[in-house]
Design a protein around this motif. Structure first.
Motif, PDB file in Angstrom:
ATOM      1  N   GLY A  33       0.792  -1.373   0.012  1.00 56.48           N
ATOM      2  CA  GLY A  33       0.173  -0.074  -0.042  1.00 56.48           C
ATOM      3  C   GLY A  33       0.751   1.312  -0.101  1.00 56.48           C
ATOM      4  O   GLY A  33       0.640   2.251  -0.717  1.00 56.48           O
ATOM      5  N   GLU A  34       2.049   1.430   0.565  1.00 56.40           N
ATOM      6  CA  GLU A  34       2.776   2.438   0.919  1.00 56.40           C
ATOM      7  C   GLU A  34       3.282   2.794  -0.422  1.00 56.40           C
ATOM      8  O   GLU A  34       3.398   4.203  -0.973  1.00 56.40           O
ATOM      9  CB  GLU A  34       3.887   2.195   1.680  1.00 56.40           C
ATOM     10  CG  GLU A  34       3.367   2.500   3.339  1.00 56.40           C
ATOM     11  CD  GLU A  34       3.398   3.740   3.653  1.00 56.40           C
ATOM     12  OE1 GLU A  34       3.428   4.754   2.781  1.00 56.40           O
ATOM     13  OE2 GLU A  34       2.878   3.944   4.772  1.00 56.40           O
ATOM     14  N   ASP A  35       3.931   1.888  -1.102  1.00 56.29           N
ATOM     15  CA  ASP A  35       4.470   2.040  -2.588  1.00 56.29           C
ATOM     16  C   ASP A  35       3.446   2.440  -3.510  1.00 56.29           C
ATOM     17  O   ASP A  35       3.516   3.400  -4.617  1.00 56.29           O
ATOM     18  CB  ASP A  35       5.231   0.820  -2.993  1.00 56.29           C
ATOM     19  CG  ASP A  35       5.937   1.036  -4.452  1.00 56.29           C
ATOM     20  OD1 ASP A  35       6.912   1.978  -4.467  1.00 56.29           O
ATOM     21  OD2 ASP A  35       5.220   0.512  -5.150  1.00 56.29           O
ATOM     22  N   GLY A  36       2.337   1.602  -3.315  1.00 60.57           N
ATOM     23  CA  GLY A  36       1.146   1.987  -4.359  1.00 60.57           C
ATOM     24  C   GLY A  36       0.621   3.421  -4.113  1.00 60.57           C
ATOM     25  O   GLY A  36       0.328   4.202  -5.174  1.00 60.57           O
ATOM     26  N   TRP A  37       0.508   3.869  -2.797  1.00 57.67           N
ATOM     27  CA  TRP A  37      -0.204   4.987  -2.885  1.00 57.67           C
ATOM     28  C   TRP A  37       0.996   6.024  -3.580  1.00 57.67           C
ATOM     29  O   TRP A  37       0.466   7.236  -3.828  1.00 57.67           O
ATOM     30  CB  TRP A  37      -0.258   5.518  -1.218  1.00 57.67           C
ATOM     31  CG  TRP A  37      -0.321   6.788  -0.959  1.00 57.67           C
ATOM     32  CD1 TRP A  37      -1.534   7.710  -1.207  1.00 57.67           C
ATOM     33  CD2 TRP A  37       0.683   7.799  -0.585  1.00 57.67           C
ATOM     34  NE1 TRP A  37      -1.020   8.954  -0.974  1.00 57.67           N
ATOM     35  CE2 TRP A  37       0.033   9.081  -0.532  1.00 57.67           C
ATOM     36  CE3 TRP A  37       1.818   7.667  -0.386  1.00 57.67           C
ATOM     37  CZ2 TRP A  37       0.952  10.117   0.031  1.00 57.67           C
ATOM     38  CZ3 TRP A  37       2.697   8.687   0.210  1.00 57.67           C
ATOM     39  CH2 TRP A  37       2.098  10.001  -0.028  1.00 57.67           C
ATOM     40  N   PHE A  38       2.232   6.070  -3.315  1.00 54.66           N
ATOM     41  CA  PHE A  38       3.121   7.005  -3.858  1.00 54.66           C
ATOM     42  C   PHE A  38       3.085   6.988  -5.130  1.00 54.66           C
ATOM     43  O   PHE A  38       3.145   8.078  -5.772  1.00 54.66           O
ATOM     44  CB  PHE A  38       4.604   6.643  -3.273  1.00 54.66           C
ATOM     45  CG  PHE A  38       5.890   7.587  -3.664  1.00 54.66           C
ATOM     46  CD1 PHE A  38       5.914   8.785  -3.215  1.00 54.66           C
ATOM     47  CD2 PHE A  38       6.488   7.036  -4.744  1.00 54.66           C
ATOM     48  CE1 PHE A  38       6.911   9.582  -3.750  1.00 54.66           C
ATOM     49  CE2 PHE A  38       7.408   8.047  -5.312  1.00 54.66           C
ATOM     50  CZ  PHE A  38       7.576   9.021  -4.643  1.00 54.66           C
ATOM     51  N   ARG A  39       2.981   5.839  -5.819  1.00 51.62           N
ATOM     52  CA  ARG A  39       3.052   5.784  -7.315  1.00 51.62           C
ATOM     53  C   ARG A  39       1.773   6.502  -7.683  1.00 51.62           C
ATOM     54  O   ARG A  39       1.876   7.514  -8.585  1.00 51.62           O
ATOM     55  CB  ARG A  39       2.970   4.362  -7.832  1.00 51.62           C
ATOM     56  CG  ARG A  39       4.536   3.942  -7.618  1.00 51.62           C
ATOM     57  CD  ARG A  39       4.418   2.425  -8.138  1.00 51.62           C
ATOM     58  NE  ARG A  39       5.503   1.731  -8.096  1.00 51.62           N
ATOM     59  CZ  ARG A  39       6.133   1.000  -9.065  1.00 51.62           C
ATOM     60  NH1 ARG A  39       5.824   1.410 -10.308  1.00 51.62           N
ATOM     61  NH2 ARG A  39       7.322   0.451  -8.619  1.00 51.62           N
ATOM     62  N   GLY A  40       0.730   6.342  -6.974  1.00 50.03           N
ATOM     63  CA  GLY A  40      -0.471   7.051  -7.607  1.00 50.03           C
ATOM     64  C   GLY A  40      -0.430   8.413  -7.164  1.00 50.03           C
ATOM     65  O   GLY A  40      -1.387   9.301  -7.951  1.00 50.03           O
ATOM     66  N   ASP A  41       0.135   8.765  -6.160  1.00 44.47           N
ATOM     67  CA  ASP A  41       0.072  10.304  -5.727  1.00 44.47           C
ATOM     68  C   ASP A  41       1.101  10.812  -6.609  1.00 44.47           C
ATOM     69  O   ASP A  41       0.963  12.410  -6.765  1.00 44.47           O
ATOM     70  CB  ASP A  41       0.532  10.224  -4.441  1.00 44.47           C
ATOM     71  CG  ASP A  41      -0.017  11.690  -3.717  1.00 44.47           C
ATOM     72  OD1 ASP A  41      -1.002  12.050  -3.852  1.00 44.47           O
ATOM     73  OD2 ASP A  41       1.088  12.455  -3.293  1.00 44.47           O
ATOM     74  N   SER A  42       2.200  10.469  -7.253  1.00 46.54           N
ATOM     75  CA  SER A  42       3.075  11.189  -7.939  1.00 46.54           C
ATOM     76  C   SER A  42       3.152  10.953  -9.546  1.00 46.54           C
ATOM     77  O   SER A  42       3.760  11.575 -10.200  1.00 46.54           O
ATOM     78  CB  SER A  42       4.539  10.820  -7.368  1.00 46.54           C
ATOM     79  OG  SER A  42       4.860   9.589  -7.562  1.00 46.54           O
ATOM     80  N   GLU A  43       2.392   9.984 -10.099  1.00 51.42           N
ATOM     81  CA  GLU A  43       2.530   9.732 -11.274  1.00 51.42           C
ATOM     82  C   GLU A  43       1.029   9.898 -11.875  1.00 51.42           C
ATOM     83  O   GLU A  43       0.117   9.485 -11.198  1.00 51.42           O
ATOM     84  CB  GLU A  43       2.964   8.349 -11.512  1.00 51.42           C
ATOM     85  CG  GLU A  43       4.361   8.199 -11.200  1.00 51.42           C
ATOM     86  CD  GLU A  43       5.356   8.674 -12.264  1.00 51.42           C
ATOM     87  OE1 GLU A  43       4.918   8.683 -13.436  1.00 51.42           O
ATOM     88  OE2 GLU A  43       6.471   8.846 -12.042  1.00 51.42           O
TER      89      GLU A  43
END
Length: 221
Positions: A33-43
């Protein structure tokens, strides 16, 4: 079109990514979830497939943080939990669709196609613009009924322009939506790609707005 897949079941994630890749999508994968959230928030993504039972941060928390940050990409939730209460909670947190495990990959594909069409304000299954016809289900683009012979990258670029017909799409935006996160991106390649497409479909169909980008179809008033 570029998809973010957040799923910690590596076997299922590989099956989904392979199926969507074969359907002409670019797929970025995340397993927590942490990595997925970051990707969705920055890309920028055209759609997200989000599992609820994730390590590090659960799927509902990921979705809630995106929506609170005004991230508006369509989100399809995957879960092994099939109760109606879970579905209602997910939809009220901002999900656009819901699919319970186990499911057929073809149904997932159809739901993703529908989500992207609606997000781009297209109601029909096939998208028409300037004499071109895009059929996402078969990954084919035709002109005047004759199928075009396109490479995978050419298909993704032309499909993106057709889905956003009337809008001027910048080189940066086009680059972000046809390449994956780990791909070697070069916006200069976009000019070469557009030139190849013009030779195949007709130079007049893709308009250049100097300093802005490219467009297909009439711009809305």
């Amino acid at each position: 079109m570029r998809i973010l897949l957040i799923e910690d079941d590596t076997r299922l994630a590989r099956q989904i990514a392979d199926a969507l890749g074969n359907a002409g999508y670019t797929v970025d994968r995340s397993t927590d979830g942490e990595d997925g959230w970051f990707r969705g928030d920055s890309e920028d993504y055209d759609a997200v497939i989000l599992d609820l039972g994730l390590p590090a941060m659960d799927g509902l928390s990921v979705l809630r943080r995106w929506r609170n940050a005004k991230r508006a990409m369509p989100v399809l939730i995957l879960t092994a939990r099939a109760s109606w209460r879970e579905k209602v909670t997910g939809l009220r947190e901002g999900a656009d669709d819901y699919l319970a495990k186990p499911f057929e990959i073809e149904e997932l594909r159809a739901r993703i196609e529908a989500l992207i069409r609606r997000a781009c304000r297209h109601a029909a299954a096939e998208i028409s613009s300037a004499g071109l016809c895009l059929d996402p289900s078969s990954q084919r683009i035709s002109r005047s009924g004759a199928p075009l012979d396109l490479t995978a990258l050419e298909y993704r670029a032309l499909a993106y322009l057709m889905m956003h017909q009337g809008k001027v799409v910048s080189k940066t935006e086009l680059t972000e939506h046809i390449y994956g996160q780990d791909d070697d991106r070069d916006s200069n390649v976009i000019e070469v790609l557009i030139n190849r497409l013009r030779k195949k479909i007709g130079a007049e169909l893709i308009r250049t707005r100097r300093g802005q980008g490219y467009a297909i179809g009439e711009q809305p008033p």
